[in-house]
Write a protein that holds these residues in place. Structure first.
Motif, PDB file in Angstrom:
ATOM      1  N   ASP A  12       0.840  -1.201   0.000  1.00  0.00           N
ATOM      2  CA  ASP A  12       0.000   0.000   0.000  1.00  0.00           C
ATOM      3  C   ASP A  12       0.875   1.251   0.000  1.00  0.00           C
ATOM      4  OD1 ASP A  12      -2.285  -1.563   0.194  1.00  0.00           O
ATOM      5  OD2 ASP A  12      -2.560  -1.215   2.345  1.00  0.00           O
ATOM      6  N   ALA A  13       0.380   2.306  -0.605  1.00  0.00           N
ATOM      7  CA  ALA A  13       1.073   3.591  -0.519  1.00  0.00           C
ATOM      8  C   ALA A  13       0.876   4.138   0.894  1.00  0.00           C
ATOM      9  CB  ALA A  13       0.509   4.564  -1.546  1.00  0.00           C
ATOM     10  N   ALA A  14       1.946   4.582   1.513  1.00  0.00           N
ATOM     11  CA  ALA A  14       1.849   5.179   2.849  1.00  0.00           C
ATOM     12  C   ALA A  14       1.174   6.540   2.719  1.00  0.00           C
ATOM     13  CB  ALA A  14       3.236   5.331   3.465  1.00  0.00           C
ATOM     14  N   PRO A  15       0.096   6.781   3.479  1.00  0.00           N
ATOM     15  CA  PRO A  15      -0.587   8.074   3.391  1.00  0.00           C
ATOM     16  C   PRO A  15       0.339   9.235   3.782  1.00  0.00           C
ATOM     17  CG  PRO A  15      -1.963   6.467   4.534  1.00  0.00           C
ATOM     18  CD  PRO A  15      -0.595   5.863   4.397  1.00  0.00           C
ATOM     19  N   ALA A  16       0.314  10.279   2.985  1.00  0.00           N
ATOM     20  CA  ALA A  16       1.131  11.458   3.255  1.00  0.00           C
ATOM     21  C   ALA A  16       0.650  12.136   4.530  1.00  0.00           C
ATOM     22  CB  ALA A  16       1.060  12.425   2.086  1.00  0.00           C
ATOM     23  N   LYS A 135       6.160   2.987   0.033  1.00  0.00           N
ATOM     24  CA  LYS A 135       5.198   1.880   0.126  1.00  0.00           C
ATOM     25  C   LYS A 135       5.341   1.190   1.479  1.00  0.00           C
ATOM     26  CE  LYS A 135       3.856   1.901  -4.278  1.00  0.00           C
ATOM     27  NZ  LYS A 135       2.606   2.500  -4.611  1.00  0.00           N
ATOM     28  N   VAL A 136       4.240   0.645   1.967  1.00  0.00           N
ATOM     29  CA  VAL A 136       4.265  -0.087   3.229  1.00  0.00           C
ATOM     30  C   VAL A 136       5.011  -1.401   3.018  1.00  0.00           C
ATOM     31  CG1 VAL A 136       2.836  -1.265   4.952  1.00  0.00           C
ATOM     32  CG2 VAL A 136       2.114   0.958   4.032  1.00  0.00           C
ATOM     33  N   ALA A 137       6.022  -1.629   3.843  1.00  0.00           N
ATOM     34  CA  ALA A 137       6.779  -2.883   3.800  1.00  0.00           C
ATOM     35  C   ALA A 137       6.259  -3.850   4.854  1.00  0.00           C
ATOM     36  CB  ALA A 137       8.268  -2.611   4.015  1.00  0.00           C
ATOM     37  N   LEU A 138       5.798  -3.309   5.985  1.00  0.00           N
ATOM     38  CA  LEU A 138       5.348  -4.112   7.115  1.00  0.00           C
ATOM     39  C   LEU A 138       4.375  -3.271   7.924  1.00  0.00           C
ATOM     40  CD1 LEU A 138       5.949  -6.718   8.900  1.00  0.00           C
ATOM     41  CD2 LEU A 138       7.629  -5.314  10.067  1.00  0.00           C
TER      42      LEU A 138
END
Length: 161
Positions: A12-16, A135-138
Motif C-alpha cells: 500500500d502507498a503510505a498516506p502522506a 510503500k508499506v513494507a510491514l
C-alpha cells in the motif's frame, strides 16, 4: 461505535502527512523520501507502556539507523507534552503531534478499543514500516509496548538470534 479502521498492508502507498514535532516544526513523511521509515503510533507520552516502547526505540536507534531505518513516533499529545517526554527520556528521534487523530485514522491506528469491559475510540498501538519508495513494507497493529521493538527488529531481519 464506528467500524474498525482500514488497515494498511504491504504494498500500500503510505498516506502522506505533515504534523508538528515537539518543537512546533512541521515534519512531513515526504521529508524522508528515499529512506526507510519506522512510523509508530502510541497512545500517550509519559505513560509506563509508551515510555518503555519509546526507550526501546531510543536504545535501538543506532542499529536501526545503521540498517537504513529512520524512526518517527506519533501520538495525540500536544507538542509541549512531547517536548517534555523527549527531554525526560533523552529521545532523539522525532515525536509528532496528531491531536485530531487524522493521521492515525488514515494509517489504521485509530479506532474501536476495549479495555476493562468498556468500548471506546482511541489510538491503537501500531507500527508501520515504509520503504524508501513510500510503500508499506510491514504493518503491525495492536502491538504490545514491551518487547515490540525486539520483535520488530527480528521481523526486519536485524537480529538473527
Amino acid at each position: 461505535m464506528s467500524d474498525q479502521p482500514t488497515r494498511l498492508g504491504p504494498g500500500d502507498a503510505a498516506p502522506a502527512f505533515s504534523l508538528p514535532d515537539a518543537d512546533g516544526n512541521t515534519v512531513s513523511l515526504a521529508d524522508f523520501s528515499g529512506s526507510a521509515v519506522v512510523v509508530y503510533f502510541y497512545p500517550a507520552a509519559s505513560t509506563p507502556g509508551c515510555t518503555k516502547q519509546a526507550c526501546d526505540f531510543r536504545d535501538s536507534l543506532e542499529s536501526l539507523g545503521a540498517a537504513g531505518y529512520r524512526v518517527l513516533g506519533i501520538s495525540p499529545d500536544a507538542p509541549a507534552k512531547l517536548k517534555n517526554f523527549a527531554g525526560a527520556q533523552s529521545l532523539t528521534f522525532p515525536l509528532l503531534s496528531d491531536q485530531d487523530h487524522s493521521v492515525a485514522a488514515a494509517w489504521g491506528a485509530w479506532g474501536e478499543k476495549k479495555n476493562y469491559g468498556r468500548t471506546y475510540e482511541g489510538l491503537i498501538r501500531s507500527t508501520v514500516v515504509v520503504d524508501p519508495d513510500g510503500k508499506v513494507a510491514l504493518a503491525q497493529y495492536n502491538v504490545r509496548a514491551t518487547g515490540h521493538v525486539a520483535k520488530l527488529r527480528r521481523d526486519l531481519g536485524l537480529d538473527t538470534a
